[in-house]
Design a protein around this motif. Structure first.
Motif, PDB file in Angstrom:
ATOM      1  N   ASN A  18       0.817  -1.203   0.000  1.00 26.28           N
ATOM      2  CA  ASN A  18       0.000   0.000   0.000  1.00 26.28           C
ATOM      3  C   ASN A  18       0.853   1.256   0.000  1.00 26.28           C
ATOM      4  O   ASN A  18       0.530   2.226  -0.682  1.00 26.28           O
ATOM      5  CB  ASN A  18      -0.902   0.010   1.240  1.00 26.28           C
ATOM      6  N   ILE A  19       1.928   1.220   0.770  1.00 26.66           N
ATOM      7  CA  ILE A  19       2.751   2.415   0.848  1.00 26.66           C
ATOM      8  C   ILE A  19       3.794   2.449  -0.266  1.00 26.66           C
ATOM      9  O   ILE A  19       4.088   3.490  -0.829  1.00 26.66           O
ATOM     10  CB  ILE A  19       3.436   2.496   2.231  1.00 26.66           C
ATOM     11  N   MET A  20       4.319   1.260  -0.603  1.00 29.30           N
ATOM     12  CA  MET A  20       5.420   1.215  -1.575  1.00 29.30           C
ATOM     13  C   MET A  20       4.952   1.449  -3.009  1.00 29.30           C
ATOM     14  O   MET A  20       5.652   2.081  -3.796  1.00 29.30           O
ATOM     15  CB  MET A  20       6.129  -0.137  -1.497  1.00 29.30           C
ATOM     16  N   LEU A  21       3.775   0.934  -3.347  1.00 33.73           N
ATOM     17  CA  LEU A  21       3.357   1.015  -4.755  1.00 33.73           C
ATOM     18  C   LEU A  21       3.306   2.456  -5.277  1.00 33.73           C
ATOM     19  O   LEU A  21       3.902   2.745  -6.321  1.00 33.73           O
ATOM     20  CB  LEU A  21       2.010   0.301  -4.945  1.00 33.73           C
ATOM     21  N   PRO A  22       2.634   3.374  -4.566  1.00 32.51           N
ATOM     22  CA  PRO A  22       2.620   4.756  -5.076  1.00 32.51           C
ATOM     23  C   PRO A  22       4.024   5.349  -5.193  1.00 32.51           C
ATOM     24  O   PRO A  22       4.293   6.109  -6.114  1.00 32.51           O
ATOM     25  CB  PRO A  22       1.802   5.527  -4.038  1.00 32.51           C
ATOM     26  N   LEU A  23       4.917   4.948  -4.291  1.00 34.01           N
ATOM     27  CA  LEU A  23       6.283   5.466  -4.364  1.00 34.01           C
ATOM     28  C   LEU A  23       7.012   4.919  -5.581  1.00 34.01           C
ATOM     29  O   LEU A  23       7.684   5.635  -6.305  1.00 34.01           O
ATOM     30  CB  LEU A  23       7.060   5.092  -3.094  1.00 34.01           C
ATOM     31  N   GLN A  24       6.840   3.605  -5.786  1.00 38.32           N
ATOM     32  CA  GLN A  24       7.560   2.970  -6.892  1.00 38.32           C
ATOM     33  C   GLN A  24       7.123   3.512  -8.246  1.00 38.32           C
ATOM     34  O   GLN A  24       7.840   3.406  -9.236  1.00 38.32           O
ATOM     35  CB  GLN A  24       7.328   1.456  -6.865  1.00 38.32           C
ATOM     36  N   LEU A  25       5.916   4.066  -8.299  1.00 34.42           N
ATOM     37  CA  LEU A  25       5.416   4.529  -9.584  1.00 34.42           C
ATOM     38  C   LEU A  25       5.833   5.965  -9.897  1.00 34.42           C
ATOM     39  O   LEU A  25       5.530   6.482 -10.956  1.00 34.42           O
ATOM     40  CB  LEU A  25       3.887   4.415  -9.631  1.00 34.42           C
ATOM     41  N   ILE A  26       6.541   6.602  -8.960  1.00 34.26           N
ATOM     42  CA  ILE A  26       7.075   7.922  -9.269  1.00 34.26           C
ATOM     43  C   ILE A  26       8.262   7.724 -10.200  1.00 34.26           C
ATOM     44  O   ILE A  26       9.164   6.956  -9.888  1.00 34.26           O
ATOM     45  CB  ILE A  26       7.543   8.647  -7.993  1.00 34.26           C
ATOM     46  N   PRO A  27       8.271   8.381 -11.358  1.00 32.21           N
ATOM     47  CA  PRO A  27       9.375   8.167 -12.298  1.00 32.21           C
ATOM     48  C   PRO A  27      10.717   8.494 -11.642  1.00 32.21           C
ATOM     49  O   PRO A  27      10.862   9.527 -10.997  1.00 32.21           O
ATOM     50  CB  PRO A  27       9.068   9.153 -13.432  1.00 32.21           C
ATOM     51  N   GLY A  28      11.655   7.560 -11.791  1.00 37.81           N
ATOM     52  CA  GLY A  28      13.009   7.816 -11.297  1.00 37.81           C
ATOM     53  C   GLY A  28      13.164   7.678  -9.794  1.00 37.81           C
ATOM     54  O   GLY A  28      14.165   8.086  -9.235  1.00 37.81           O
ATOM     55  N   PHE A  29      12.154   7.091  -9.129  1.00 39.77           N
ATOM     56  CA  PHE A  29      12.275   6.988  -7.680  1.00 39.77           C
ATOM     57  C   PHE A  29      13.180   5.829  -7.292  1.00 39.77           C
ATOM     58  O   PHE A  29      13.108   4.735  -7.841  1.00 39.77           O
ATOM     59  CB  PHE A  29      10.891   6.797  -7.056  1.00 39.77           C
ATOM     60  N   ASN A  30      14.047   6.114  -6.329  1.00 41.23           N
ATOM     61  CA  ASN A  30      15.021   5.120  -5.880  1.00 41.23           C
ATOM     62  C   ASN A  30      14.354   4.111  -4.941  1.00 41.23           C
ATOM     63  O   ASN A  30      13.816   4.476  -3.910  1.00 41.23           O
ATOM     64  CB  ASN A  30      16.142   5.880  -5.160  1.00 41.23           C
ATOM     65  N   ARG A  31      14.413   2.842  -5.326  1.00 33.85           N
ATOM     66  CA  ARG A  31      13.699   1.804  -4.587  1.00 33.85           C
ATOM     67  C   ARG A  31      14.127   1.684  -3.142  1.00 33.85           C
ATOM     68  O   ARG A  31      13.318   1.483  -2.248  1.00 33.85           O
ATOM     69  CB  ARG A  31      13.923   0.454  -5.270  1.00 33.85           C
ATOM     70  N   SER A  32      15.447   1.822  -2.922  1.00 36.48           N
ATOM     71  CA  SER A  32      15.925   1.578  -1.565  1.00 36.48           C
ATOM     72  C   SER A  32      15.467   2.694  -0.621  1.00 36.48           C
ATOM     73  O   SER A  32      15.339   2.488   0.576  1.00 36.48           O
ATOM     74  CB  SER A  32      17.454   1.472  -1.565  1.00 36.48           C
ATOM     75  N   LYS A  33      15.209   3.878  -1.200  1.00 38.74           N
ATOM     76  CA  LYS A  33      14.709   4.965  -0.368  1.00 38.74           C
ATOM     77  C   LYS A  33      13.268   4.709   0.078  1.00 38.74           C
ATOM     78  O   LYS A  33      12.836   5.210   1.119  1.00 38.74           O
ATOM     79  CB  LYS A  33      14.795   6.287  -1.129  1.00 38.74           C
ATOM     80  N   ALA A  34      12.553   3.931  -0.716  1.00 38.25           N
ATOM     81  CA  ALA A  34      11.132   3.722  -0.432  1.00 38.25           C
ATOM     82  C   ALA A  34      10.932   3.057   0.926  1.00 38.25           C
ATOM     83  O   ALA A  34      10.056   3.447   1.692  1.00 38.25           O
ATOM     84  CB  ALA A  34      10.498   2.892  -1.546  1.00 38.25           C
ATOM     85  N   GLU A  35      11.779   2.060   1.234  1.00 40.34           N
ATOM     86  CA  GLU A  35      11.643   1.353   2.513  1.00 40.34           C
ATOM     87  C   GLU A  35      11.786   2.323   3.683  1.00 40.34           C
ATOM     88  O   GLU A  35      11.036   2.264   4.647  1.00 40.34           O
ATOM     89  CB  GLU A  35      12.714   0.256   2.630  1.00 40.34           C
ATOM     90  N   ASP A  36      12.777   3.225   3.575  1.00 39.55           N
ATOM     91  CA  ASP A  36      12.985   4.205   4.644  1.00 39.55           C
ATOM     92  C   ASP A  36      11.770   5.108   4.801  1.00 39.55           C
ATOM     93  O   ASP A  36      11.324   5.385   5.909  1.00 39.55           O
ATOM     94  CB  ASP A  36      14.209   5.075   4.332  1.00 39.55           C
ATOM     95  N   ARG A  37      11.259   5.541   3.644  1.00 40.02           N
ATOM     96  CA  ARG A  37      10.118   6.448   3.697  1.00 40.02           C
ATOM     97  C   ARG A  37       8.910   5.760   4.319  1.00 40.02           C
ATOM     98  O   ARG A  37       8.158   6.365   5.071  1.00 40.02           O
ATOM     99  CB  ARG A  37       9.745   6.876   2.277  1.00 40.02           C
ATOM    100  N   MET A  38       8.756   4.478   3.993  1.00 42.13           N
ATOM    101  CA  MET A  38       7.632   3.739   4.561  1.00 42.13           C
ATOM    102  C   MET A  38       7.758   3.705   6.081  1.00 42.13           C
ATOM    103  O   MET A  38       6.793   3.982   6.798  1.00 42.13           O
ATOM    104  CB  MET A  38       7.598   2.318   4.000  1.00 42.13           C
ATOM    105  N   GLU A  39       8.956   3.364   6.533  1.00 39.31           N
ATOM    106  CA  GLU A  39       9.150   3.257   7.980  1.00 39.31           C
ATOM    107  C   GLU A  39       8.903   4.604   8.662  1.00 39.31           C
ATOM    108  O   GLU A  39       8.190   4.685   9.667  1.00 39.31           O
ATOM    109  CB  GLU A  39      10.570   2.755   8.277  1.00 39.31           C
TER     110      GLU A  39
END
Ligand SMILES: Nc1ncnc2c1ncn2[C@@H]1O[C@H](COP(=O)(O)OP(=O)(O)OP(=O)(O)O)[C@@H](O)[C@H]1O
Ligand SMILES: [Mg+2]
Lengths: 292, 252
Positions: free
Chosen positions: B109-130
């Protein structure tokens, strides 16, 4: 009031019982006759299995070429029909409006009501037309049969895709949009996966239909004895036609039993295809949901 | 006074029926602006005008101008050359009345919208989720169950997840449409506390039915009736305590 509910319940139970009984009887009948003859010689006749599978030696008195023929036919049919079928369903559910939508869905309904023998005739006439115009050497072949079958099964794909996408709650779309999904991302990452089960239902229906249809292929390239399909433009064998042919022309008990064996194999092939499709869908859904 | 939104002559109608008509307002950047009004007075429609969500519904027609303060500048969000609707909606996050998790796990739920931002760094997504889950106090409750489907959690947890999902996109403005309306008193108070803790970091616009809640959270109040603004007052202009509640309920 109570009595009515009771009656309704009994009726429902009887209906369910009727369906189950018919199913069991049919399967039982097939297994009773077909199971004893299922062995390697049913598939490969006198040819050594390994040589038959690699295609280095032709199989004359086994159902192997028909088995592979049906498999190729279903594969080709799905390859032709999957994209336009699902695409058209998505278009109807999401993008078309008003008269265009009505016309298109009417066209799909009409296509759905075309009997398969008519679809076969269409293919036959198409090849005659091609021979007179663009391609004088064209003959009926597996591609033509797959094309006509694709037309036959497409409506099922369109209708199930459309209805399963339309039945998703509006809030799903609103949620996606509010999170900054583009229309394309919404389709790819939310709507299609969420409607996956329904779409799979359509695919199963289409595969089943393509595997069992006889009328279309009879007029578009199936033959009794051609060996494995040699290419996209070649004649082919198929299980439903083999069964039909055996039922009409058998000369002795053994041949008839082989027909039962073929019927049973066809049933198992369909079941295996359906199982594989649903397994694939479940795996994809798990991946999408991210749930363990 | 710094503004987060400037609305001029906003009109919205659906299928020819006016939902909001000729509304003009200026919302302060500081604190929470609260929209109040009876059911059907156009609060939700007003709010949805700020992230261009109205136009995704059938029968929409709209006119007027909405400028939001984004990236330190006032931007006309309806003019085509400044922002795409997609970018706008990431910058202006929205939480709805009924919790609306996507039918997938908390993590997805939290990661999908992040991953769909063009050029978004995947490893940053986990931090943002937390970080987002910690901000809404959900981390300790769900950190061992991140892969559980979101709809298995309580309403209050789901709503905090929706808030976290919005925060993870690092918006500049938060739109909250009666975020506690479907929750019990305890979950409501929890969410209210988190909103208070967030109000210095984001400009927030909120719809509320509840005067007590509006007074507790808000610093600027807009009263709507039948699609028009009746009054707009800031908290400073109101007296303290019970009297304020009375004035507010008279305005409703
Ligand atoms: N998507 C829509 N389609 C058609 N009409 C709509 C839509 N959204 C709102 N309206 C109409 O606009 C008017 C204002 O609705 P809105 O949802 O903004 O009211 P509200 O103040 O948020 O009410 P509530 O407090 O009940 O949530 C209503 O008459 C409603 O019927
Ligand atoms: Mg509302």
């Amino acid at each position: 009031m109570d009595a009515r509910i009771k009656l309704l319940r009994i009726l429902a139970w009887l209906s369910a019982f009727f369906v189950i009984c018919s199913f069991l009887m049919l399967i039982g009948f097939l297994i009773y006759h077909g199971a004893p003859v299922i062995n390697t010689s049913l598939f490969f006749g006198n040819t050594a299995p390994l040589e038959a599978i690699t295609g280095s030696r032709p199989v004359w008195d086994g159902i192997w070429p028909a088995f592979i023929g049906t498999l190729c036919l279903v594969g080709l049919t799905m390859a032709i029909s999957l994209l336009p079928g699902i695409g058209c369903g998505i278009y109807l559910a999401r993008y078309s409006e008003g008269r265009k939508k009505e016309m298109l869905s009417m066209a799909v309904d009409l296509l759905a009501s075309v009997p398969s023998i008519v679809m076969g005739l269409f293919g036959f006439v198409l090849i005659l037309f091609l021979r007179r115009t663009l391609a004088p050497d064209a003959t009926t072949c597996i591609s033509l049969a797959a094309f006509c079958l694709a037309l036959l099964v497409m409506p099922a794909l369109v209708v199930t895709t459309r209805s399963s996408i339309e039945s998703l709650p509006d809030s799903l779309v609103t949620t996606g949009i509010s999170l900054g999904f583009t229309e394309q991302q919404m389709l790819l990452h939310i709507l299609i996966p969420a409607a996956g089960k329904g779409i799979l239902g359509g695919i199963m229906l289409a595969m089943g239909r393509a595997a069992e249809d006889t009328a279309v292929i009879m007029l578009t390239g199936v033959v009794v004895n051609s060996g494995l399909p040699a290419g996209l433009g070649s004649k082919f064998e198929a299980l439903p036609f083999l069964i039909f042919y055996t039922a009409a022309q058998y000369t002795d008990q053994e041949e008839l039993l082989r027909g039962f064996g073929a019927a049973m194999v066809l049933l198992m092939l369909s079941a295996a295809l359906l199982y594989a499709a649903s397994k694939l869908q479940r795996t994809m859904e798990k991946h999408w949901k991210g749930a363990r | 006074m710094a503004l987060c939104a400037e609305i001029k002559n906003l009109s919205v109608s659906f299928h020819g029926r006016k939902a909001v008509s000729q509304v003009s307002a200026e919302l302060p950047a500081e604190g929470i602006s609260v929209l109040l009004g009876r059911s059907g007075s156009g609060k939700t429609t007003f709010l949805r005008a700020l992230n261009r969500l109205n136009e995704t519904f059938q029968g929409y027609e709209g006119s007027g101008k909405v400028c939001l303060s984004l990236g330190g500048k006032m931007k006309d969000i309806y003019s085509a050359d400044q922002l795409t609707p997609t970018d706008l909606r990431r910058k202006v996050g929205m939480v709805f009345q009924i919790p609306n998790p996507l039918p997938m796990s908390i993590r997805r739920n939290i990661m999908l919208p992040l991953q769909l931002i063009p050029g978004f760094n995947r490893s940053k997504a986990e931090d943002r989720m937390e970080t987002a889950l910690k901000t809404t106090g959900l981390w300790e409750e769900v950190k061992d169950r991140l892969d559980t489907p979101a709809n298995r959690f309580s309403g209050g947890q789901q709503q905090r997840l929706c808030l976290a999902r919005t925060l993870a996109l690092e918006p500049e403005i938060l739109l909250l449409d009666e975020p506690t309306a479907s929750l019990d008193k305890k979950s409501s108070e929890l969410i209210e506390d988190y909103l208070i803790s967030l109000k210095n970091r984001y400009s927030m616009v909120m719809v509320s039915h509840n005067i007590r809640q509006a007074l507790k959270l808000g610093s600027f109040f807009i009263f709507l009736r039948e699609g028009k603004i009746v009054t707009a007052i800031s908290k400073k202009e109101l007296p303290e305590g019970k009297e304020a509640e009375k004035i507010m309920s008279d305005l409703l």
